[in-house]
Motif scaffolding. Structure first.
Motif, PDB file in Angstrom:
ATOM      1  N   GLU A   1       0.843  -1.184  -0.096  1.00  0.00           N
ATOM      2  CA  GLU A   1      -0.086  -0.121  -0.136  1.00  0.00           C
ATOM      3  C   GLU A   1       0.920   1.245   0.131  1.00  0.00           C
ATOM      4  O   GLU A   1       1.757   1.464   0.753  1.00  0.00           O
ATOM      5  N   LEU A   2       0.570   2.184  -0.688  1.00  0.00           N
ATOM      6  CA  LEU A   2       1.274   3.449  -0.931  1.00  0.00           C
ATOM      7  C   LEU A   2       0.338   4.532  -0.175  1.00  0.00           C
ATOM      8  O   LEU A   2      -0.864   4.743  -0.072  1.00  0.00           O
ATOM      9  N   HIS A   3       1.277   5.491   0.466  1.00  0.00           N
ATOM     10  CA  HIS A   3       0.726   6.632   1.084  1.00  0.00           C
ATOM     11  C   HIS A   3       1.581   7.785   0.766  1.00  0.00           C
ATOM     12  O   HIS A   3       2.608   7.897   0.604  1.00  0.00           O
ATOM     13  N   ARG A   4       0.804   9.168   1.045  1.00  0.00           N
ATOM     14  CA  ARG A   4       1.483  10.494   1.166  1.00  0.00           C
ATOM     15  C   ARG A   4       2.253  10.686  -0.159  1.00  0.00           C
ATOM     16  O   ARG A   4       3.638  10.897   0.168  1.00  0.00           O
ATOM     17  N   PRO A   5       2.006  10.673  -1.172  1.00  0.00           N
ATOM     18  CA  PRO A   5       2.770  11.020  -2.395  1.00  0.00           C
ATOM     19  C   PRO A   5       3.236  12.465  -2.118  1.00  0.00           C
ATOM     20  O   PRO A   5       2.352  13.328  -1.923  1.00  0.00           O
ATOM     21  N   ASN A   6       4.525  12.829  -2.050  1.00  0.00           N
ATOM     22  CA  ASN A   6       5.050  13.988  -1.502  1.00  0.00           C
ATOM     23  C   ASN A   6       4.601  14.735  -0.505  1.00  0.00           C
ATOM     24  O   ASN A   6       4.789  15.860  -0.236  1.00  0.00           O
ATOM     25  N   GLY A   7       4.420  13.646   0.503  1.00  0.00           N
ATOM     26  CA  GLY A   7       3.939  14.128   1.807  1.00  0.00           C
ATOM     27  C   GLY A   7       2.560  14.750   1.752  1.00  0.00           C
ATOM     28  O   GLY A   7       2.164  15.249   2.772  1.00  0.00           O
ATOM     29  N   LYS A   8       1.682  14.303   0.774  1.00  0.00           N
ATOM     30  CA  LYS A   8       0.304  15.281   0.580  1.00  0.00           C
ATOM     31  C   LYS A   8      -0.418  14.033   0.463  1.00  0.00           C
ATOM     32  O   LYS A   8      -0.310  12.925   0.485  1.00  0.00           O
ATOM     33  N   LYS A   9      -1.707  14.273   0.716  1.00  0.00           N
ATOM     34  CA  LYS A   9      -3.006  13.332   0.734  1.00  0.00           C
ATOM     35  C   LYS A   9      -3.021  12.936  -0.882  1.00  0.00           C
ATOM     36  O   LYS A   9      -3.035  14.012  -1.643  1.00  0.00           O
TER      37      LYS A   9
END
Length: 639
Positions: A410-418
């Motif tokens: 599972e991937l989360h927070r692309p570039n620290g964003k939602k």
């Protein structure tokens, strides 16, 4: 046609909301028996198919193509060119299109058994605007071989993920579609591939240029199937890309095949679903732009080459989100057939991600775990531009004592964003535990007559070499038994062949035959490899003191050469002695038996049969153990 709906509930992380993702499977051809039409060279299999309506947002469309041997027939023999074509969209009164959305190169199926099956897939999301409502999908099979006894069973499955599109498709323009003669000075290919000028729609943000391009035909230089030429993409007069229209086939995941499957070809291999070339280019609203496809200059006195090209420009509106990452695939661990060369794998997982956000993807969080094991967390950093994909190796090993288990990423927070659309951030695959080997094993490696092409080694998960033999260490037709000792951990045994023809290839008889096995110290075979492996063997295994190793329950049988004027040798290697019957027959069944041989309580042996008394023909060597045929191989005698 049938339509299936699955509702998948995905949790996007601690404290997050539950996201529902709808996935539809629309199947246009289910187990369709496909054969040639020798009178025309083309056979069509059109099917009206119902897709979601235009009111449904479509996020992604993945086309899955499955081949099997037809009921009551053999798998077909030859590498022919097939197409999946949208003939008409919007019902019987709708638009006539003739859009090729996928291109398949069929395998050499002569050695596949009745239970054989293989799956491929290709992303066709860019055609989602025409895959709406009632669509006429045509599976086009070309070729001239016997259509009474040979064919394929084909399933065409569109996996449709609902959700907001990355950008709104504004229109599709087909700019090239044809078979273009190549090498004829009287009909230069550049006179056929003329520049095309289009005007960007008012809402346009960027365009995607999408090409299906393969080389075929044969002149005295091997062009176009067997010669390497480059292609230029010219956009508004400037070079956008130069690509060699060439593909190395020794790493084909579908191996071995009956024909010349290892021979490199012009952007295709036998048994391959073409992955189209794609180029993204910014557009200025309502301004014209020009595309030109140029082939490397080439002329010959007796032309015979053909470049099969279809090309589309899809105009898109604004990219919807700044930060949007998609987990497109889990390459390892996986039981998908196209990733079979690198699986089962208990070492470092490998995933593929795509940046669907306007901003370059520079960081994200990755969670991954085998079911029942602790979740591992990884903070990835890099740089993936919009629309591009990247293959990422995750940093920690995975392992389960179970034979099979689920594996989740599972991937989360692309570039620290939602993430703007988190429903496509999670995937699940199947973990299959790699073989367990004892601490001491024997690498059994018998060279053929060309050992300078080969090397082999054992590495741990992090690339540290624990044992190796380079090509300079190997002598012709020599058996090496290397005993290696390994501590607990995950490992990979690698064999490379620089020519891409393995330790045996039927067409290269003069190079002889070698063998590769892994034995325990008592001489029992743990794993036996087919010497017709193309460019490489990648065998993942683990050493675990608390788990026993298993020996190979199946005998290894091989016959060489497959083309002979008389002598042919059969090698047999098994862990358990059994009564073995060898039949040499004129046909694939037991009719017209030419020779019959019986061996009592055979475990290992090499037997040569002299068939020089027979006329020019094709016959079969078949091996039966306990009443079951375990091996069958066709021999070309005096051909």
């Amino acid at each position: 046609m049938k339509k299936f709906l699955f509702l998948v509930l995905l949790c996007s992380g601690p404290g997050s909301t539950l996201v529902a993702q709808n996935i539809h499977h629309v199947i246009s051809h289910r187990g369709e028996t496909v054969v040639t039409d020798p009178s025309t060279g083309t056979n069509n299999y059109p099917q009206w198919t119902v897709f979601p309506g235009k009111e449904t947002d479509i996020r992604n469309v993945m086309l899955h193509l499955t081949f099997e041997c037809p009921d009551g027939m053999r798998c077909a023999d030859w590498d022919y060119l097939d197409h999946v074509v949208v003939r008409q969209a919007g019902g019987t009164q709708g638009d006539t299109l003739h859009y090729e959305i996928a291109r398949m190169l069929t395998p050499y199926g002569g050695r596949f058994h009745n239970q054989w099956k293989f799956d491929w897939k290709v992303d066709v999301t860019d055609f989602s605007s025409i895959l709406r409502d009632s669509v006429l999908i045509d599976y086009v099979h070309t070729g001239y071989e016997d259509n009474k006894t040979r064919g394929w069973k084909v399933t065409v499955d569109f996996e449709i993920t609902e959700g907001p599109p990355v950008a709104e498709p504004l229109g599709i323009h087909k700019i090239y579609d044809g078979i273009y003669e190549y090498g004829d000075a009287r009909n230069p290919i550049e006179e056929q591939l003329k520049p095309v000028t289009l005007e960007a729609p008012p809402e346009a943000s960027y365009a995607l240029l999408k090409l299906h391009h393969t080389g075929h035909g044969m002149d005295r230089n091997g062009c176009g199937e067997f010669c390497e030429k480059y292609r230029d993409i010219i956009w508004n007069g400037a070079l956008l890309d130069r690509k060699d229209i060439w593909m190395k086939c020794g790493e084909n995941p579908l191996f071995p095949q009956a024909g010349t499957w290892i021979f490199d070809r012009a952007n295709w291999c036998p048994g391959y679903l073409l992955q189209p070339d794609e180029y993204r280019v910014p557009l200025q609203p309502e301004e014209p732009y020009t595309i030109d496809v140029d082939m490397e200059p080439y002329e010959t006195e007796e032309p015979g080459a053909q470049e099969h090209i279809t090309a589309y420009v899809i105009a898109y509106g604004n990219i919807r989100a700044d930060h949007d990452v998609t987990l497109t695939d889990i390459l390892s661990p996986s039981k998908e057939t196209t990733y079979g060369r690198q699986n089962p794998n208990g070492e470092l997982p490998v995933i593929r991600v795509k940046n669907n956000g306007k901003e370059p993807l520079r960081s994200m969080n990755v969670d991954y775990a085998v079911t029942g094991e602790e979740t591992k967390k990884f903070k990835w950093k890099g740089n993936i531009p919009f629309g591009e994909t990247a293959v990422i190796t995750l940093p920690e090993e995975i392992f389960s004592a179970k034979d099979t288990a689920g594996f989740t990423v599972e991937l989360h927070r692309p570039n620290g964003k939602k993430d703007a659309f988190s429903a496509d951030n999670r995937k699940r695959s199947t973990y299959i535990r790699p073989d367990i080997l004892p601490e001491q094993t024997v690498l059994y490696f018998k060279t053929n007559k060309a050992p300078g092409q080969n090397s082999y080694r054992v590495k741990d998960s992090f690339g540290n070499i624990r044992f190796k033999r380079d090509s300079t260490d190997l002598q012709p037709e020599t058996l090496y038994r290397d005993t290696i000792a390994l501590s607990e951990g995950n490992y990979i045994f690698e064999v490379d062949d620089s020519k891409g023809n393995g330790l045996e290839f039927w067409y290269h008889t003069k190079e002889g035959r070698g063998a590769v096995k892994i034995l325990d110290t008592s001489g029992q075979a743990i794993r036996q490899f087919d010497p017709d492996f193309g460019s490489s063997i990648r065998y993942h295994f683990a050493v675990k003191n608390n788990l026993p190793h298993r020996v190979d329950p199946n005998p290894s049988v091989s016959v060489f050469p497959a083309r002979t004027d008389g002598p042919v040798t059969l090698d047999y290697f098994a862990n358990t002695p059994e009564d073995v019957k060898v039949l040499i027959t004129e046909q694939e069944d037991e009719q017209n038996i030419l020779e019959e041989h019986h061996y009592t309580q055979l475990d290992r042996g090499s037997f040569t049969y002299d068939l020089s008394y027979l006329p020019k023909m094709r016959c079969y060597i078949r091996v039966i153990v306990k009443g079951k045929e375990i091996f069958k191989n066709r021999i070309r005698l005096k051909e």
